[in-house]
Design a protein around this motif. Structure first.
Motif, PDB file in Angstrom:
ATOM      1  N   LEU A  81       0.833  -1.199   0.000  1.00  0.00           N
ATOM      2  CA  LEU A  81       0.000   0.000   0.000  1.00  0.00           C
ATOM      3  C   LEU A  81       0.873   1.257   0.000  1.00  0.00           C
ATOM      4  O   LEU A  81       0.660   2.173  -0.811  1.00  0.00           O
ATOM      5  CB  LEU A  81      -0.919   0.000   1.222  1.00  0.00           C
ATOM      6  N   LYS A  82       1.863   1.302   0.871  1.00  0.00           N
ATOM      7  CA  LYS A  82       2.757   2.460   0.924  1.00  0.00           C
ATOM      8  C   LYS A  82       3.528   2.605  -0.389  1.00  0.00           C
ATOM      9  O   LYS A  82       3.739   3.725  -0.878  1.00  0.00           O
ATOM     10  CB  LYS A  82       3.725   2.309   2.103  1.00  0.00           C
ATOM     11  N   ARG A  83       3.908   1.486  -0.974  1.00  0.00           N
ATOM     12  CA  ARG A  83       4.613   1.524  -2.263  1.00  0.00           C
ATOM     13  C   ARG A  83       3.740   2.181  -3.334  1.00  0.00           C
ATOM     14  O   ARG A  83       4.204   2.978  -4.142  1.00  0.00           O
ATOM     15  CB  ARG A  83       5.010   0.105  -2.688  1.00  0.00           C
ATOM     16  N   TYR A  84       2.448   1.843  -3.319  1.00  0.00           N
ATOM     17  CA  TYR A  84       1.515   2.458  -4.270  1.00  0.00           C
ATOM     18  C   TYR A  84       1.318   3.942  -3.969  1.00  0.00           C
ATOM     19  O   TYR A  84       1.280   4.785  -4.883  1.00  0.00           O
ATOM     20  CB  TYR A  84       0.164   1.737  -4.236  1.00  0.00           C
ATOM     21  N   GLN A  85       1.181   4.273  -2.704  1.00  0.00           N
ATOM     22  CA  GLN A  85       0.987   5.676  -2.334  1.00  0.00           C
ATOM     23  C   GLN A  85       2.174   6.527  -2.769  1.00  0.00           C
ATOM     24  O   GLN A  85       2.001   7.609  -3.353  1.00  0.00           O
ATOM     25  CB  GLN A  85       0.773   5.790  -0.824  1.00  0.00           C
ATOM     26  N   LEU A  86       3.378   6.036  -2.519  1.00  0.00           N
ATOM     27  CA  LEU A  86       4.586   6.774  -2.895  1.00  0.00           C
ATOM     28  C   LEU A  86       4.736   6.859  -4.413  1.00  0.00           C
ATOM     29  O   LEU A  86       5.128   7.911  -4.950  1.00  0.00           O
ATOM     30  CB  LEU A  86       5.817   6.112  -2.274  1.00  0.00           C
ATOM     31  N   SER A  87       4.413   5.767  -5.117  1.00  0.00           N
ATOM     32  CA  SER A  87       4.488   5.768  -6.582  1.00  0.00           C
ATOM     33  C   SER A  87       3.506   6.782  -7.155  1.00  0.00           C
ATOM     34  O   SER A  87       3.834   7.536  -8.085  1.00  0.00           O
ATOM     35  CB  SER A  87       4.170   4.369  -7.135  1.00  0.00           C
ATOM     36  N   ALA A  88       2.291   6.802  -6.604  1.00  0.00           N
ATOM     37  CA  ALA A  88       1.262   7.733  -7.089  1.00  0.00           C
ATOM     38  C   ALA A  88       1.696   9.179  -6.881  1.00  0.00           C
ATOM     39  O   ALA A  88       1.510  10.035  -7.762  1.00  0.00           O
ATOM     40  CB  ALA A  88      -0.051   7.457  -6.376  1.00  0.00           C
ATOM     41  N   GLN A  89       2.285   9.464  -5.727  1.00  0.00           N
ATOM     42  CA  GLN A  89       2.738  10.827  -5.452  1.00  0.00           C
ATOM     43  C   GLN A  89       3.899  11.213  -6.365  1.00  0.00           C
ATOM     44  O   GLN A  89       3.932  12.322  -6.899  1.00  0.00           O
ATOM     45  CB  GLN A  89       3.151  10.952  -3.977  1.00  0.00           C
ATOM     46  N   TYR A  90       4.833  10.300  -6.557  1.00  0.00           N
ATOM     47  CA  TYR A  90       6.020  10.594  -7.367  1.00  0.00           C
ATOM     48  C   TYR A  90       5.637  10.891  -8.815  1.00  0.00           C
ATOM     49  O   TYR A  90       6.199  11.795  -9.444  1.00  0.00           O
ATOM     50  CB  TYR A  90       6.996   9.417  -7.299  1.00  0.00           C
ATOM     51  N   TYR A  91       4.677  10.134  -9.349  1.00  0.00           N
ATOM     52  CA  TYR A  91       4.276  10.302 -10.749  1.00  0.00           C
ATOM     53  C   TYR A  91       3.001  11.135 -10.900  1.00  0.00           C
ATOM     54  O   TYR A  91       2.439  11.204 -11.993  1.00  0.00           O
ATOM     55  CB  TYR A  91       4.104   8.942 -11.419  1.00  0.00           C
ATOM     56  N   ASP A  92       2.574  11.783  -9.811  1.00  0.00           N
ATOM     57  CA  ASP A  92       1.428  12.691  -9.846  1.00  0.00           C
ATOM     58  C   ASP A  92       0.208  12.032 -10.486  1.00  0.00           C
ATOM     59  O   ASP A  92      -0.439  12.590 -11.378  1.00  0.00           O
ATOM     60  CB  ASP A  92       1.800  13.966 -10.609  1.00  0.00           C
ATOM     61  N   ALA A  93      -0.101  10.822 -10.021  1.00  0.00           N
ATOM     62  CA  ALA A  93      -1.221  10.054 -10.560  1.00  0.00           C
ATOM     63  C   ALA A  93      -2.497  10.415  -9.818  1.00  0.00           C
ATOM     64  O   ALA A  93      -2.569  10.267  -8.598  1.00  0.00           O
ATOM     65  CB  ALA A  93      -0.940   8.558 -10.427  1.00  0.00           C
ATOM     66  N   GLU A  94      -3.511  10.882 -10.532  1.00  0.00           N
ATOM     67  CA  GLU A  94      -4.795  11.215  -9.911  1.00  0.00           C
ATOM     68  C   GLU A  94      -5.735  10.014  -9.894  1.00  0.00           C
ATOM     69  O   GLU A  94      -6.503   9.826  -8.957  1.00  0.00           O
ATOM     70  CB  GLU A  94      -5.459  12.371 -10.657  1.00  0.00           C
ATOM     71  N   ASP A  95      -5.683   9.220 -10.955  1.00  0.00           N
ATOM     72  CA  ASP A  95      -6.544   8.048 -11.098  1.00  0.00           C
ATOM     73  C   ASP A  95      -5.651   6.861 -11.414  1.00  0.00           C
ATOM     74  O   ASP A  95      -4.836   6.921 -12.338  1.00  0.00           O
ATOM     75  CB  ASP A  95      -7.572   8.267 -12.211  1.00  0.00           C
ATOM     76  N   ILE A  96      -5.813   5.784 -10.654  1.00  0.00           N
ATOM     77  CA  ILE A  96      -4.868   4.670 -10.696  1.00  0.00           C
ATOM     78  C   ILE A  96      -5.555   3.394 -11.153  1.00  0.00           C
ATOM     79  O   ILE A  96      -6.678   3.089 -10.740  1.00  0.00           O
ATOM     80  CB  ILE A  96      -4.254   4.437  -9.295  1.00  0.00           C
ATOM     81  N   VAL A  97      -4.866   2.657 -12.007  1.00  0.00           N
ATOM     82  CA  VAL A  97      -5.260   1.291 -12.336  1.00  0.00           C
ATOM     83  C   VAL A  97      -4.230   0.369 -11.700  1.00  0.00           C
ATOM     84  O   VAL A  97      -3.033   0.465 -12.001  1.00  0.00           O
ATOM     85  CB  VAL A  97      -5.306   1.042 -13.856  1.00  0.00           C
ATOM     86  N   ARG A  98      -4.695  -0.502 -10.830  1.00  0.00           N
ATOM     87  CA  ARG A  98      -3.793  -1.444 -10.169  1.00  0.00           C
ATOM     88  C   ARG A  98      -3.750  -2.751 -10.959  1.00  0.00           C
ATOM     89  O   ARG A  98      -4.775  -3.391 -11.199  1.00  0.00           O
ATOM     90  CB  ARG A  98      -4.249  -1.729  -8.744  1.00  0.00           C
ATOM     91  N   ILE A  99      -2.534  -3.141 -11.353  1.00  0.00           N
ATOM     92  CA  ILE A  99      -2.301  -4.387 -12.083  1.00  0.00           C
ATOM     93  C   ILE A  99      -1.168  -5.128 -11.387  1.00  0.00           C
ATOM     94  O   ILE A  99      -0.221  -4.514 -10.906  1.00  0.00           O
ATOM     95  CB  ILE A  99      -1.918  -4.107 -13.555  1.00  0.00           C
ATOM     96  N   SER A 100      -1.250  -6.431 -11.364  1.00  0.00           N
ATOM     97  CA  SER A 100      -0.170  -7.242 -10.790  1.00  0.00           C
ATOM     98  C   SER A 100       0.757  -7.718 -11.899  1.00  0.00           C
ATOM     99  O   SER A 100       0.308  -8.147 -12.965  1.00  0.00           O
ATOM    100  CB  SER A 100      -0.754  -8.436 -10.044  1.00  0.00           C
ATOM    101  N   GLY A 101       2.048  -7.660 -11.631  1.00  0.00           N
ATOM    102  CA  GLY A 101       3.048  -8.075 -12.612  1.00  0.00           C
ATOM    103  C   GLY A 101       3.003  -9.551 -12.951  1.00  0.00           C
ATOM    104  O   GLY A 101       3.603  -9.978 -13.941  1.00  0.00           O
ATOM    105  N   ASP A 102       2.288 -10.342 -12.132  1.00  0.00           N
ATOM    106  CA  ASP A 102       2.189 -11.771 -12.439  1.00  0.00           C
ATOM    107  C   ASP A 102       0.918 -12.102 -13.226  1.00  0.00           C
ATOM    108  O   ASP A 102       0.506 -13.251 -13.287  1.00  0.00           O
ATOM    109  CB  ASP A 102       2.289 -12.625 -11.175  1.00  0.00           C
ATOM    110  N   CYS A 103       0.317 -11.083 -13.846  1.00  0.00           N
ATOM    111  CA  CYS A 103      -0.882 -11.268 -14.687  1.00  0.00           C
ATOM    112  C   CYS A 103      -0.592 -10.789 -16.112  1.00  0.00           C
ATOM    113  O   CYS A 103      -1.136  -9.753 -16.547  1.00  0.00           O
ATOM    114  CB  CYS A 103      -2.065 -10.515 -14.098  1.00  0.00           C
ATOM    115  N   PRO A 104       0.264 -11.489 -16.847  1.00  0.00           N
ATOM    116  CA  PRO A 104       0.704 -10.993 -18.161  1.00  0.00           C
ATOM    117  C   PRO A 104      -0.383 -10.941 -19.216  1.00  0.00           C
ATOM    118  O   PRO A 104      -0.234 -10.246 -20.216  1.00  0.00           O
ATOM    119  CB  PRO A 104       1.804 -11.996 -18.562  1.00  0.00           C
ATOM    120  N   PHE A 105      -1.497 -11.648 -19.008  1.00  0.00           N
ATOM    121  CA  PHE A 105      -2.570 -11.663 -20.007  1.00  0.00           C
ATOM    122  C   PHE A 105      -3.604 -10.552 -19.796  1.00  0.00           C
ATOM    123  O   PHE A 105      -4.620 -10.508 -20.495  1.00  0.00           O
ATOM    124  CB  PHE A 105      -3.290 -13.013 -20.003  1.00  0.00           C
ATOM    125  N   THR A 106      -3.358  -9.667 -18.835  1.00  0.00           N
ATOM    126  CA  THR A 106      -4.288  -8.557 -18.602  1.00  0.00           C
ATOM    127  C   THR A 106      -4.687  -7.922 -19.930  1.00  0.00           C
ATOM    128  O   THR A 106      -3.840  -7.594 -20.755  1.00  0.00           O
ATOM    129  CB  THR A 106      -3.653  -7.507 -17.685  1.00  0.00           C
TER     130      THR A 106
END
Length: 257
Positions: A81-106
């Motif tokens: 959760l903190k990793r996402y919060q920090l990533s969102a702040q760093y890249y100024d993301a207002e709306d987020i799509v959460r995807i897992s790296g182990d789901c290559p067929f997304t």
């Protein structure tokens, strides 16, 4: 200007059941690149960020992102959760799509449908995982960065799984659950074990390129269910208590424009 969202992909090398899984080869691409190339087909994504950890094992992911010119951020390993919060702040993301790296067929068309729905309904949270009807490996969650940044003082499970607090407290949010007419949840196309890797490789090799769609997967499920039997016995750890809530609006996937 058309509204778009930022995809944040959580990825790490330290899987206990399948170490290094996000860089395993699928059709001559690392799984992570396979996923990113597919997501770049989306019309609703303005940025893609790989959120990995500060663990030295994940130097390999940082190196990979630099080589492939992918945006990335390194944060806490256990507190996702903190990793996402920090990533969102760093890249100024207002709306987020959460995807897992182990789901290559997304699927990028599925992503576009959910993000469009999210903006049209001014939702706080849109998920296709509240009521499990999609195959495992197609999880897409869209949410407001503002709502994510409000989360604090949570338990360890909520920190590890990012959106568990939303899912366990739907009455607090404008919450939309996207569900399929037919339940395909027994099928498994995530990358978590060697058996999963065998199934994913076999499915990917069934197509001429990497840009097959979810509807193509459905056709394969119907025509070649034997492809997907090898890993169906594997149990996935659940991160929330499944429940019915009158505060959750359900939308049928096939009916989304």
């Amino acid at each position: 200007m058309k509204k778009k969202a930022t995809v944040i992909i959580q990825a790490r090398m330290g899987s206990t059941r399948l170490p290094g899984k996000v860089l395993k080869s699928i059709q001559n691409y690392a799984a992570l690149e396979f996923l990113v190339r597919r997501l770049r087909m989306s019309s609703m994504v303005k940025n893609i960020v790989v959120a990995t950890t500060e663990n030295m094992k994940d130097n390999a992911i940082e190196k990979f992102c630099i080589e492939k010119e992918l945006n990335y951020f390194r944060g806490p390993e256990e507190d996702v959760l903190k990793r996402y919060q920090l990533s969102a702040q760093y890249y100024d993301a207002e709306d987020i799509v959460r995807i897992s790296g182990d789901c290559p067929f997304t699927d990028w068309e599925m992503l576009d449908k959910l993000v469009n729905l999210y903006f049209q309904e001014n939702a706080d949270f849109v998920t296709n995982m509240y009521k499990k009807t999609f195959p495992l490996g197609f999880a897409i969650e869209v949410f407001k960065s503002k709502k994510l940044l409000e989360l604090n003082n949570l338990d360890e499970n909520e920190k590890e799984h990012v959106t568990t607090h939303f899912i366990n407290n739907p009455a607090k949010y404008n919450f939309i659950s996207v569900e399929k007419k037919t339940d395909l949840s027994k099928f498994r196309m995530t990358l978590d074990t060697n058996e999963d890797y065998e199934v994913i490789s076999k499915v990917a090799d069934s197509f001429t390129d990497i840009y097959f769609k979810f509807k193509d997967i459905e056709e394969l499920i119907n025509s070649r269910p034997d492809y997907l039997k090898k890993n169906q016995y594997i149990k996935q750890k659940s991160n929330f208590q499944e429940s019915e809530s009158s505060k959750v609006r359900s939308v049928i996937y096939e009916e989304i424009n």
